[in-house]
Design a protein around this motif. Structure first.
Motif, short mmCIF file in Angstrom:
data_model
loop_
_atom_site.label_atom_id
_atom_site.label_comp_id
_atom_site.label_asym_id
_atom_site.label_seq_id
_atom_site.Cartn_x
_atom_site.Cartn_y
_atom_site.Cartn_z
N HIS A 1 39.07 52.33 23.69
CA HIS A 1 39.92 51.33 24.32
C HIS A 1 40.44 51.87 25.64
O HIS A 1 40.50 53.08 25.85
N PHE B 1 43.36 50.83 28.88
CA PHE B 1 44.51 50.01 29.22
C PHE B 1 44.30 49.37 30.60
O PHE B 1 43.47 49.81 31.39
N HIS C 1 46.69 58.50 17.49
CA HIS C 1 46.75 59.49 18.57
C HIS C 1 47.88 59.19 19.54
O HIS C 1 47.80 59.54 20.72
N GLU D 1 47.67 52.52 18.71
CA GLU D 1 46.37 51.88 18.48
C GLU D 1 45.42 52.89 17.87
O GLU D 1 44.56 53.44 18.56
N HIS E 1 40.56 55.94 26.13
CA HIS E 1 40.42 56.74 24.91
C HIS E 1 39.15 56.35 24.18
O HIS E 1 38.81 55.16 24.10
N ASP F 1 49.45 56.28 20.66
CA ASP F 1 49.67 55.09 21.48
C ASP F 1 49.79 53.81 20.66
O ASP F 1 49.78 52.71 21.22
ZN ZN Z 1 44.39 55.27 22.45
#
Ligand code: ZN
Ligand code: TQI
Ligand code: ZN
Length: 172
Positions: free
Chosen positions: A89, A91, A74, A78, A99, A76
């Motif tokens: 996850h 940040f 999506h 990850e 997300h 990023d």
């Molecule tokens: Zn993400």
């Protein structure tokens, strides 16, 4: 014992009013008003322990924290991994991205311990954990704490432990 991200990033000390927007929900079939209630409760648990206040706003452009559900890659770097594995996850400060894996059997309403799916995951429990990361907490060695790095399916764990409270109060 609690921990921080490397370098101990935090939201600025003069910024106690933080906003969040629930921006991408099209990948899940959860009722939006139920989602809003879950995230409001989850943020409320951290604001009760600190001087921080959290307000939902409609527009991502006005939000410090953005919340969305995504499947697979999506954008990023990850990607999510389908049912179980990574659930969500977030940040570190002051990025603000939070997300969630749209593939999970999220439970936003009702009793997760009674869920029919054996892979059911309690949304509020995961949200409380990820908000800890959004605010600057890493993981803890304290098994009862929200910031402990495992959660079981069909389990609700939403109350901050003294370790979580000590961690967040050392930052804010
Ligand atoms: Zn993400
Ligand atoms: N997501 C991991 C987590 O939130 C992602 C992650 C690993 C991470 N290390 C990190 C995020 C360091 C920020 C900082 O821990 S997860 C749990 C828990 C996950 C795990 O999907 O594995 C919860 C999401 F801790 F219970 F295992 C929510 Cl509650
Ligand atoms: Zn974590």
């Amino acid at each position: 014992l609690f921990s921080y991200f490397p370098g101990t990033p935090t939201w600025p000390g003069d910024k106690t009013d933080l906003t969040y927007a629930i921006t991408d929900t099209s990948a899940v079939s959860i009722d939006v008003s139920a989602l809003k209630a879950v995230f409001a409760r989850a943020f409320g648990r951290w604001s009760a322990a600190t001087t921080l206040n959290f307000t939902e706003v409609e527009s991502a452009a006005d939000a410090d924290i953005t919340i969305g559900f995504y499947s697979g890659a999506h954008g990023d770097g990850e990607p999510f991994d389908g049912v179980l594995g990574t659930l969500a996850h977030a940040f570190s400060p002051t990025d603000g991205r939070f997300h969630l894996d749209a593939a999970e059997a999220w439970v936003a309403e009702g009793d997760v311990t009674e869920a029919s799916s054996d892979v059911a995951v309690d949304l509020e429990s995961v949200a409380v954990h990820e908000i800890g990361h959004l605010l600057g907490l890493g993981h803890t060695s304290e098994a009862d704490a929200i910031m402990y790095p495992t959660i079981k399916t069909r389990t609700k764990k939403v109350e901050l432990a003294s370790d979580d409270v000590e961690g967040i109060q050392s930052l804010y």
